[in-house]
Motif scaffolding. Structure first.
Motif, mmCIF file in Angstrom:
data_model
loop_
_atom_site.group_PDB
_atom_site.id
_atom_site.type_symbol
_atom_site.label_atom_id
_atom_site.label_comp_id
_atom_site.label_asym_id
_atom_site.label_seq_id
_atom_site.Cartn_x
_atom_site.Cartn_y
_atom_site.Cartn_z
ATOM 1 N N ASP A 92 12.507 86.612 44.464
ATOM 2 C CA ASP A 92 12.005 87.441 45.565
ATOM 3 C C ASP A 92 11.133 86.653 46.545
ATOM 4 O O ASP A 92 10.882 87.116 47.658
ATOM 5 N N GLU A 93 10.676 85.479 46.117
ATOM 6 C CA GLU A 93 9.714 84.732 46.920
ATOM 7 C C GLU A 93 10.304 83.506 47.602
ATOM 8 O O GLU A 93 9.620 82.838 48.390
ATOM 9 N N VAL A 94 11.570 83.208 47.314
ATOM 10 C CA VAL A 94 12.204 82.021 47.891
ATOM 11 C C VAL A 94 12.080 81.971 49.416
ATOM 12 O O VAL A 94 11.692 80.940 49.988
ATOM 13 N N PRO A 95 12.375 83.076 50.157
ATOM 14 C CA PRO A 95 12.270 82.993 51.619
ATOM 15 C C PRO A 95 10.857 82.661 52.095
ATOM 16 O O PRO A 95 10.684 81.967 53.100
ATOM 17 N N PHE A 96 9.846 83.126 51.364
ATOM 18 C CA PHE A 96 8.467 82.906 51.773
ATOM 19 C C PHE A 96 8.019 81.480 51.446
ATOM 20 O O PHE A 96 7.265 80.877 52.200
ATOM 21 N N PHE A 97 8.490 80.922 50.333
ATOM 22 C CA PHE A 97 8.237 79.506 50.035
ATOM 23 C C PHE A 97 8.840 78.640 51.147
ATOM 24 O O PHE A 97 8.210 77.693 51.601
ATOM 25 N N ARG A 98 10.065 78.986 51.547
ATOM 26 C CA ARG A 98 10.750 78.175 52.562
ATOM 27 C C ARG A 98 10.067 78.267 53.926
ATOM 28 O O ARG A 98 10.125 77.321 54.713
ATOM 29 N N MET A 99 9.427 79.399 54.200
ATOM 30 C CA MET A 99 8.702 79.536 55.460
ATOM 31 C C MET A 99 7.501 78.604 55.529
ATOM 32 O O MET A 99 7.050 78.231 56.616
ATOM 33 N N MET A 100 6.976 78.216 54.360
ATOM 34 C CA MET A 100 5.714 77.486 54.317
ATOM 35 C C MET A 100 5.861 75.982 54.169
ATOM 36 O O MET A 100 4.876 75.249 54.310
ATOM 37 N N SER A 101 7.052 75.487 53.839
ATOM 38 C CA SER A 101 7.166 74.056 53.560
ATOM 39 C C SER A 101 8.570 73.554 53.828
ATOM 40 O O SER A 101 9.516 74.338 53.958
ATOM 41 N N ALA A 102 8.675 72.219 53.878
ATOM 42 C CA ALA A 102 9.983 71.573 54.041
ATOM 43 C C ALA A 102 10.531 71.096 52.697
ATOM 44 O O ALA A 102 11.551 70.413 52.650
ATOM 45 N N PHE A 103 9.860 71.439 51.593
ATOM 46 C CA PHE A 103 10.360 71.061 50.278
ATOM 47 C C PHE A 103 11.680 71.783 49.994
ATOM 48 O O PHE A 103 11.966 72.827 50.580
ATOM 49 N N THR A 104 12.458 71.222 49.083
ATOM 50 C CA THR A 104 13.645 71.919 48.614
ATOM 51 C C THR A 104 13.202 73.046 47.691
ATOM 52 O O THR A 104 12.564 72.804 46.666
ATOM 53 N N ILE A 105 13.505 74.285 48.069
ATOM 54 C CA ILE A 105 13.087 75.452 47.289
ATOM 55 C C ILE A 105 14.304 76.024 46.578
ATOM 56 O O ILE A 105 15.319 76.336 47.200
ATOM 57 N N ILE A 106 14.199 76.170 45.257
ATOM 58 C CA ILE A 106 15.308 76.621 44.418
ATOM 59 C C ILE A 106 14.931 77.954 43.766
ATOM 60 O O ILE A 106 13.783 78.163 43.376
ATOM 61 N N CYS A 107 15.895 78.810 43.614
ATOM 62 C CA CYS A 107 15.682 80.112 42.981
ATOM 63 C C CYS A 107 15.513 79.948 41.467
ATOM 64 O O CYS A 107 16.340 79.307 40.807
#
Length: 373
Positions: free
Chosen positions: A57-72
């Protein structure tokens, strides 16, 4: 090019962390804990690939905050790790948990210095107290407290996790698979943040900023025959309601956008897309309740709200106090910090022609003060 990938696991539910904020979203200055910890390790591994695992549920919000690779993430720590390993292309992988917030650079140096000594390099601490297991005292010299981060050969770790058996750390999986493990001295500063009482022992964590953040929202809906009108959480006496995917409460919709804007968490369409049938005809009070819950979990506290309803019809003045009371409950705010105003467009435009209603909302939030409760 680095031969190392860092995986930070931050997909947990923080079920043992008895505060409204999810552990990974505690604010350290301005940064949520997951972002703070990742950058802290990254500073010492400037060339490493970075993968952060987030709750679905938080993946989109992690991606909004950083350029790191965000995985579910998955349902368990191990499944989250397996999801991340699918994206690792380096021969070595370092895995840590967001709960280990104060990892000292010297611990990372020791891990890397011994990377060729085994399939998994593991920081561990001895025990100084007497240890009793199954009512028998055992030799405490044979007992170790295992920590993360752990440095593993990627190929070995991937093959070790091709099982349904659950392991609580990488080294246990590798040893069960037949791989080798090498212990290095751990560090008490790398202890896990599990309960709120653990915060005091983690000296690297600075209190959240006391800054106040303000956002605004605007929404408009046309009238529709045959629907009840709900505005500000209150049913209004009117021959028409609002044309909308939900109940069309334009005041609450504008307020949700104002709250999300203050927290820089997107907009109402991102949180509650109108393409999702789950929100068809939903009570907008429930949407606001979920929005406030998410704000709390992400480390924010609502400070105030101000709403301006722009309507030629119906007349709003007799409902304003009732709206304030409804919003007070939903926002967990005293009435003194909620304001509702109403105005017209002096018969100008579609609102003036009594074709719909518009609302402007302003809201302020601040970070949850975990330092002082």
């Amino acid at each position: 090019m680095s031969d190392l990938t860092l995986i930070l696991l931050a997909a947990g539910n923080s079920s043992r962390f008895k505060v409204p904020v999810k552990k990974q979203w505690l604010r350290i200055g301005h940064d949520p804990l997951w972002f703070y910890v990742t950058n802290r390790i990254k500073t010492h591994l400037p060339h490493a690939n970075i993968i952060v695992v987030a709750h679905p549920d938080e993946v989109p919000f992690f991606r909004m905050m950083s350029a790191f690779t965000i995985i579910c993430g998955g349902e368990t720590r191990q499944q989250s790790l397996k999801n991340a390993l699918k994206h690792v292309t380096t021969p070595y992988v370092m895995v840590s948990d967001v709960a280990r917030a104060c990892i000292d650079p010297s611990l990372i140096d020791r891990l890397i210095a011994h990377k060729n000594d085994a399939d998994c390099i593991v920081p561990a601490l001895g025990l100084h107290d007497t240890v009793v297991y199954n009512d028998e005292t055992i030799d405490r010299a044979m007992v170790r407290r295992i920590q993360t981060p752990q440095l593993s050969r990627t190929e070995v770790l991937v093959r070790s996790l091709e099982t349904t058996q659950e392991f609580t750390d990488e080294s246990s999986a590798i040893v069960a698979f037949g791989g080798t493990r090498f212990f290095i001295d751990g560090d008490g500063r790398a202890d896990k943040l599990t309960q709120t009482s653990d915060i005091a022992a983690l000296e690297c964590l600075i209190p959240p900023s006391t800054m106040l953040f303000t956002g605004n929202g605007f929404d408009v809906h046309p009238f529709e025959e045959g629907k009840p009108m709900v505005l500000g959480g209150v049913e209004i006496e009117s021959p028409v309601g609002f044309k909308a995917h939900s109940d069309g409460d334009v005041a609450i919709h504008a307020l949700i956008d104002a709250l999300l804007g203050a927290a820089c968490l997107g907009d109402i369409g991102m949180l509650f897309p109108d393409t999702d049938s789950n929100y068809k005809n939903i009570d907008s009070k429930e949407l606001l309740r979920r929005c406030v819950l998410q704000l709390h979990q992400f480390g924010f506290v609502v400070a105030h709200a101000d709403i301006t309803i722009i309507a030629q019809a119906p007349k709003i003045s007799s409902y304003k106090e009732q709206m304030r009371h409804v919003l007070s409950t939903l926002l967990h705010l005293p009435l003194t910090r909620i304001n509702v105003k109403a105005t017209t467009t002096e018969h100008l435009g579609f609102i003036g022609r009594k074709e719909g209603v518009g609302v402007i909302a302003t809201a302020s939030v601040h970070y949850f003060d975990w330092k002082n409760g």
